[in-house]
Each structure stands twice: as structure tokens, then as C-alpha cells.
Design a protein around this motif. Structure first.
Motif, PDB file in Angstrom:
ATOM      1  N   SER A 113      52.771  -0.009  12.089  1.00 39.98           N
ATOM      2  CA  SER A 113      53.057   1.013  11.083  1.00 39.98           C
ATOM      3  C   SER A 113      52.427   0.580   9.765  1.00 39.98           C
ATOM      4  CB  SER A 113      54.565   1.206  10.917  1.00 39.98           C
ATOM      5  OG  SER A 113      55.105   1.791  12.089  1.00 39.98           O
ATOM      6  N   THR A 132      61.201  -5.588  13.885  1.00 39.32           N
ATOM      7  CA  THR A 132      59.961  -5.410  13.117  1.00 39.32           C
ATOM      8  C   THR A 132      59.789  -6.578  12.152  1.00 39.32           C
ATOM      9  OG1 THR A 132      61.091  -4.183  11.368  1.00 39.32           O
ATOM     10  CG2 THR A 132      60.100  -2.875  13.123  1.00 39.32           C
ATOM     11  N   ASN A 178      59.832   0.932  19.783  1.00 37.15           N
ATOM     12  CA  ASN A 178      58.471   0.437  19.537  1.00 37.15           C
ATOM     13  C   ASN A 178      58.322  -1.019  19.955  1.00 37.15           C
ATOM     14  OD1 ASN A 178      57.767   2.924  18.443  1.00 37.15           O
ATOM     15  ND2 ASN A 178      58.314   2.305  16.352  1.00 37.15           N
ATOM     16  N   ALA A 207      54.056   4.208  13.630  1.00 37.39           N
ATOM     17  CA  ALA A 207      53.982   3.619  14.964  1.00 37.39           C
ATOM     18  C   ALA A 207      52.635   3.952  15.601  1.00 37.39           C
ATOM     19  CB  ALA A 207      55.140   4.089  15.833  1.00 37.39           C
ATOM     20  N   ASP A 244      61.538   6.585  10.277  1.00 31.29           N
ATOM     21  CA  ASP A 244      60.745   5.923  11.318  1.00 31.29           C
ATOM     22  C   ASP A 244      61.402   4.657  11.840  1.00 31.29           C
ATOM     23  OD1 ASP A 244      58.952   7.937  11.011  1.00 31.29           O
ATOM     24  OD2 ASP A 244      57.345   6.719  10.136  1.00 31.29           O
ATOM     25  N   GLU A 254      52.042   1.618  19.056  1.00 36.41           N
ATOM     26  CA  GLU A 254      53.421   1.633  18.548  1.00 36.41           C
ATOM     27  C   GLU A 254      53.786   0.354  17.792  1.00 36.41           C
ATOM     28  OE1 GLU A 254      52.450   2.325  21.542  1.00 36.41           O
ATOM     29  OE2 GLU A 254      53.353   4.219  22.250  1.00 36.41           O
TER      30      GLU A 254
END
Length: 475
Positions: free
Chosen positions: A212, A156, A51, A9, A44, A209
Motif C-alpha cells: 500500500s 502490516t 492482505n 493493497a 483500508d 496485496e
């Protein structure tokens, strides 16, 4: 030596487990990639919703401004790599040194990525078909007097990234203005571009954030695909096969892109020769958009001979030559293996490498310490020949002659089809062909991209779905 940390993040994390990144030509170790294990990645993902909120809090118009600023930063400025900095020229040089892509092609791909970032509003306009993007801020709105609401289906967007061409990284860029954080697994030879894009976004004001970056192995990649609400998977047929039926995963595999002639235009093939050459050769034939087949109802041998003669003039050149058109193979054994595969196919009969008589020497050549495959055009007497529908990682194409009424049913799955015909009835059949993804009507190279059009699926539709919606007037 440069070191790429894991980004959790946006927060750098150095792993005890590292993978070396080497100059393919000299073998010199030039960087190390911290390796993320699947347990760390799994842990994570527990923060994914939190995030995502950092992007939800920003209006789309601000994210679009960040994209525009990131475009300039990516193309023109020094950007950080774990305490060091990297200039655009350093980026191009080192990218070439680990991927085998000539520097001039690396620069063109850098320009492509910068262009997509700068023109992101146009890109999103194409993906959403002109949707008022403020609806993504409020969650609902109206269009043509009708209430409208979209639901984001993922916290995500995971992406398992390739090594073959940096230009593919332009495909996941719209995720940020669409308010979906990125979870990226870079290729082992090409961490440079995704890391530089991330740093450009962060320097432009985007929340860290939202990014990744997990250099990882097969199990880590699987973890990303399983836990990301939506993802993109780049790879060969064997890599993507296991995920083809998972609707959460957008597949970016082999393209088997082609050009076809209608009966009405086959005799005019000479006026289309540049389109054919560009489709096969641009970006060193490394993209799924590059044509690997030319299907014609007549004049096939003439077309194949002319293509072979033109492409046989393309020579391998050093990585820093501004006229270079061919990428080198970082593993020479792969080039030999591909060439052997072609030779094996030729021994079955019914096919001929027409470029062989025009080039001076073998298909596999070594120049300036690098190994290349020279462009190859194969004439196939039948669509059933194993080389008639083969995609390889260099400028390779087969030419197949077949009656017009059989082309669509026998040419197989085709990512990009350029149709050279003015026959309206045939065009209607082509438009209805379920095995054609992207379609170009007229002399447009298969490799030419219109960025306001979807590619192997529409990323907006991958990340959002329209929900039924009604609202009282007082809301």
C-alpha cells in the motif's frame, strides 16, 4: 505529466486531491501525487489480515527468490508508473531533479538498494542470527535440539519515509520476505524510489496485496502509525519526539554519529584522516550515519585543521557531473538558515569555522542554478558549546578536545561510533556505553554499512517475538 496513484493493497486509485512534484531547479511541475485522506487509510486497514495472508501462503525461499529477481528489475528494467514506464536512467535523472541529490549519488543509492534485495538471504541471516527461515513458514521448528516458535506481531509494517536520501529505503525491504505487508507514506519530493521498488516486487511475482502506497498529510501519517502493528518513522528530532515511547514505532531520527580517538592513537591521527573524511562527506553528509563530531583527548586542533583543509577542496558541481559529491538544497532558504545557525553559534565564542580560511568565498554558494552548503569543520573548545553536538544536512562536523575519561559521558546519544583505539580497557568501557547504538572498532567510516547487522533496531525483532513452545512428539 506523470501521475502517482494511491496503491490500496496494490490496486491503483486516483484521488481528486493531488500534490504537485516539481523540478527544484526550474520549478517545472513533473508529477502529481494522488493524496490519501485519513478516512480512506483507516478503511483500508480493515483488510490488513487478509492482505497478510497472501504473504503467509508463500514459503520464505520463494519470497527470497522474488527479492533477487526484484533486485535485477529495479536496477535494470523499465517499470510502470500508472500507464507510463520509467527506465533506470529516467529514474536517476528525475530523482535528482526533485531531491537535489547529484545523479552520481542517486546511482550509488540505487545500487545499494539493488544489492540489499539481491543479498536478502544474507541480510535475514544477520537479522535472525542464522535462524532456519522455514520456521517462519511452519510457525515452529527446532534449533540445537530445542523446540522454537516465533509469533509475527503485526499484519502490516507502516513506514513514514523521508526525502533526504534514497538509500534509507533499503531498511524496510526485509519486511516482504519476513511476510509482513508494507504500508508506505512517501516523502513529498521522493515518491520515486518506494514506488519503483513496489513495481519491481510486483513484476517479480510478489502479491500486489502486500503493498500500500499512501501519499498523504500529517493526519494520514498519524493514521498509519496508529493502525500499523509495527512501523518505522523517519524524521528530525521534532518529528519523532512524540513517538519515541511507543514501542510499536521504530524511530529513525538524527544520528549524531561520531568518531573518537583514544589516548593511544591520537598522535597517529594522520593515518586515520581518510576515515574521518569519508565519515563526514560520503553521500553528501545527508545520512544519519555521517559523522557530525570528532572527539579527541589531544591533538584536536591539528586534526581539525587537517580536516578543514581536505574538505575545503570539495566543490559544488552540477547535478549531472560524475564527480559531484555535494547535494543541492531544494529550498535555498533552508541552506541560508543552516548557515545562519552556524554563524550564530560562532558568535558565542569558543568555536571557529576552520574551513572558512581555506575556501574561496562564502559557505553558501550557487552553482548551475542550484544552492549548496560547502563542507564545514568547526573547532570547539568545549563539549558544552552548542555547535559541539550538532547534526546538519550537509558535510558538517565539529572537533572537540576532551579528556578520554570524559568522552563517553559527555558526547551524548550516538547512532554510529567509530572508535580509534587499541586500549583494551577503554574498548571495554565503549562496549558498555548505553549511549552508543552501532559500534565500529578500528578505521571503519561511520557511513559504512554491514547489511547483516541491525540498524537503529533489529527489524526481525520488531516484527516477531519468540514464544515459549512445547510440542508432543506426534505433532
Amino acid at each position: 505529466m506523470l501521475h502517482f496513484p494511491i496503491l490500496r493493497a496494490g490496486q491503483p486509485y486516483k484521488s481528486l486531491s493531488v500534490l504537485d512534484v516539481s523540478n527544484f531547479k526550474t520549478g517545472e511541475k513533473i508529477a502529481q501525487l494522488s493524496q490519501a485522506n485519513s478516512g480512506l487509510i483507516r478503511e483500508d486497514f480493515s483488510q490488513a489480515e487478509k492482505n497478510k495472508q497472501t504473504l503467509n501462503d508463500l514459503p520464505v525461499h520463494e519470497l527470497l527468490t522474488m527479492c533477487k529477481n526484484a533486485a535485477a528489475l529495479f536496477a535494470n528494467e523499465e517499470l510502470p508508473i500508472n500507464g507510463a514506464t520509467q527506465s533506470p536512467e529516467d529514474y536517476i535523472h528525475i530523482l535528482s531533479s526533485t531531491t537535489g541529490m547529484p545523479e552520481v549519488l542517486c546511482r550509488k543509492n540505487m545500487d545499494k538498494i539493488s544489492f540489499v534485495l539481491a543479498e536478502m538471504e544474507t541480510v535475514l541471516g544477520g537479522l535472525t542470527r542464522g535462524l532456519d527461515l522455514s520456521i517462519l513458514d511452519s510457525g515452529w521448528g527446532s534449533e540445537h535440539g530445542r523446540p522454537l516458535s516465533y509469533l509475527c506481531t503485526a499484519n502490516t509494517l507502516g513506514a513514514i519515509l523521508p526525502n533526504n536520501s534514497p538509500g534509507v529505503h533499503s531498511l524496510w525491504l526485509p519486511s516482504i520476505p519476513l511476510k509482513v505487508p508494507l504500508v508506505l507514506k512517501p516523502g513529498t519530493q521522493e515518491p520515486w524510489t518506494p514506488y519503483r521498488v513496489i513495481q519491481a516486487f510486483i513484476a517479480a511475482g510478489c502479491p500486489p496485496e502486500a503493498f500500500s502506497f499512501y501519499p498523504t498529510d500529517y493526519s494520514g501519517a498519524t493514521e498509519i502509525l496508529l493502525r500499523s502493528g509495527r512501523s518505522m518513522l523517519f524524521g528530525g528530532a521534532s518529528t519523532v519526539q512524540a513517538w519515541e515511547k511507543d514501542q510499536r514505532v521504530q524511530i529513525h531520527g538524527p544520528g549524531w554519529s561520531k568518531l573518537l580517538f583514544g589516548e593511544d592513537q591520537a598522535a597517529n591521527w594522520q593515518q586515520y584522516l581518510d576515515t574521518l573524511v569519508d565519515s563526514i562527506l560520503i553521500n553528501s553528509g545527508r545520512s544519519c550515519l555521517n559523522a557530525s563530531g570528532v572527539w579527541v583527548p589531544s591533538h584536536g586542533r591539528e586534526i581539525a585543521e587537517a580536516l578543514a583543509k581536505r574538505l575545503a577542496k570539495v566543490q559544488a558541481k552540477p547535478m549531472d557531473d560524475p564527480e559531484a559529491q555535494l547535494a543541492a538544497f531544494v529550498n535555498p532558504a533552508v541552506a541560508e538558515s543552516i548557515s545562519n545557525l552556524i554563524e550564530s553559534g560562532l558568535t558565542e565564542g569558543g568555536a571557529e569555522d576552520l574551513t572558512a580560511k581555506y575556501r574561496d568565498g562564502d559557505r553558501v554558494v550557487e552553482v548551475d542554478g542550484c544552492t549548496f552548503l560547502l563542507p564545514t569543520i568547526v573547532w570547539c573548545e568545549s563539549p558544552e558549546h552548542p555547535l559541539a553536538n550538532t547534526e546538519l544536512l550537509f558535510p558538517f562536523a565539529s572537533v572537540v578536545e576532551i579528556p578520554q575519561n570524559e568522552i563517553l559521558s559527555k558526547m551524548g546519544q550516538t547512532l554510529v561510533l567509530t572508535a580509534l583505539t587499541e586500549d583494551k580497557k577503554f574498548i571495554q568501557r565503549i562496549l558498555a556505553a548505553p549511549n552508543v547504538d552501532r559500534l565500529n572498532l578500528g578505521p571503519i567510516p561511520t557511513s559504512k554499512v554491514s547489511w547483516d547487522q541491525p540498524h537503529e533496531g533489529n527489524l526481525f525483532e520488531h516484527l516477531y517475538k519468540q514464544r515459549a513452545f512445547q510440542a508432543k512428539e506426534f505433532i
